[in-house]
Design an enzyme around this catalytic site. Sequence first.
Site, PDB file in Angstrom:
ATOM      1  N   ALA A   1       1.056  -2.578  29.613  1.00  0.00           N
ATOM      2  CA  ALA A   1       1.610  -3.881  29.384  1.00  0.00           C
ATOM      3  C   ALA A   1       0.825  -4.161  30.796  1.00  0.00           C
ATOM      4  O   ALA A   1       0.323  -3.485  31.571  1.00  0.00           O
ATOM      5  CB  ALA A   1       3.635  -3.955  29.559  1.00  0.00           C
ATOM      6  N   LYS A   2       0.794  -5.789  31.134  1.00  0.00           N
ATOM      7  CA  LYS A   2       0.967  -6.376  32.244  1.00  0.00           C
ATOM      8  C   LYS A   2       1.469  -8.072  32.346  1.00  0.00           C
ATOM      9  O   LYS A   2       2.119  -8.327  31.499  1.00  0.00           O
ATOM     10  CB  LYS A   2      -0.990  -6.894  32.255  1.00  0.00           C
ATOM     11  CG  LYS A   2      -1.182  -6.821  33.972  1.00  0.00           C
ATOM     12  CD  LYS A   2      -1.225  -5.195  34.378  1.00  0.00           C
ATOM     13  CE  LYS A   2      -1.832  -6.114  35.903  1.00  0.00           C
ATOM     14  NZ  LYS A   2      -2.023  -4.333  37.137  1.00  0.00           N
TER      15      LYS A   2
END
Length: 416
Positions: free
Chosen positions: A106-107
């Site tokens: 994720a980011k």
Amino acid sequence: MATSDLSMLEGGIASVDRAVAGLNLPDDMRDVLVEPWREIAAGLPITMDDGSRKVFRSFRIQHSAARGPYKGGIRFHPNADQEHTKALSMLMTWKSALVDIPFGGAKGGVMVDTMAISQREHQLIARRYIMSIHHVLGVNRDIPAPDLGTNAKTMAWMMDAYGALNGYEQGIVTGKPVSLGGSYGRDDAPGRGAALVGDMAARDAGAMVDGMSVVVQGFGAVGSAAARTIQGLGAKVIAVSDAYGGLFNSNGLDITGLANHVRQGNPVPEFEDGDKIDNSDLLELQCDMLIPAAIENVITTENAPRIKAKIIVEAANQPLSSDADEILNAMGVTVVPDILANAGGVIVSYFEWAQNIQAFRWPLDRVNEELSRFLQSAYDAVSERAQSRGLTMRSAAYEVAVSRVVEAIELRGFLR
Ligand code: NAD
């Protein structure tokens, strides 16, 4: 960036495409691998110190949770737009899979210039961001961490904001201050890891890092730890830089003195230990190893032909454009890809999360020992595949990572 160079997202997708072809996966698997599973965009309204109101654009992109909870840092930067965040979220999936930790990718991104806001405004943005996305976070769901523009202090505010809404959970973020459940060794881990895999790559090439000349671009959290660690292994760090410019000394720079100078808020080129050099010349210096540890796309088709290093260790995320990568491969340069070279950060984040869940703290020696063990095992898997199939280290790393994610997707029966 030269016009023929791909964007970060296009470059990341091109690496997946190559892995899909190399692994003989069906074409329709490619979209499953590339498309994020969830993308959140949220406006963050803040009352600024002068009483005015501003809304900051923000994102949390959850790329894949096939192998475990989503995991990835939160970047505060004016360029942290949706496409950029998407590219970085995908990179996290491959990184976690490659080093075989039980996380997906994720980011987070908030489009803000941290140089232009106060500490109070920084804290308000961090808290508002968590308020907007807390319903998709969780110790077994999605665990943020720091990235460019955020740090341990930001993580403490985020842990507090999450706790106010959901109850106290130390493991909800990693990269926290040690006094709040952070892990020893987390700050140094990405840079330390880059230096360790640089050492592994040197040995693989039949050389020794001891006595090698090394150039490091970027002297922040990652670059300074990489420079210190590689110097500790016997290398001579002949040049380093930051956003203000670089410093060169053919006899080797005083890295400890320089780190103290920078910690006091001073630019690298103002340290009295060598000759000033600009960032573009620094990349083209004659050296054995180059460690780009600042920002993306610093080596493109334009300057790649002039690079003289024999080994490049990608401590930053995507410092090479994928077209530059091909030029360097043709020149016989060994490129240790980012998903291996800077994975030390997420590995020690995993240790931090595991320590939080067990309410137990490991000493620094154990953290560093386990870090080396995880990196060596990932390095060996990449090197073995590269040699046996005649691949670059990047292609081999993507094949190892993608095959592990595909195996998890199939075993869990997502595509029934
Ligand atoms: P940081 O903000 O601590 O340091 C960045 C450094 O790069 C600073 O010295 C800055 O002055 C310099 N810099 C900025 N623009 C530059 C330019 N145009 N030319 C030369 N130098 C420039 O950031 P960091 O945490 O050290 O991250 C560096 C890179 O490593 C980023 O690509 C980041 O995504 C990646 N990374 C960081 C971590 C982590 O845990 N910190 C983990 C994995 C990867």
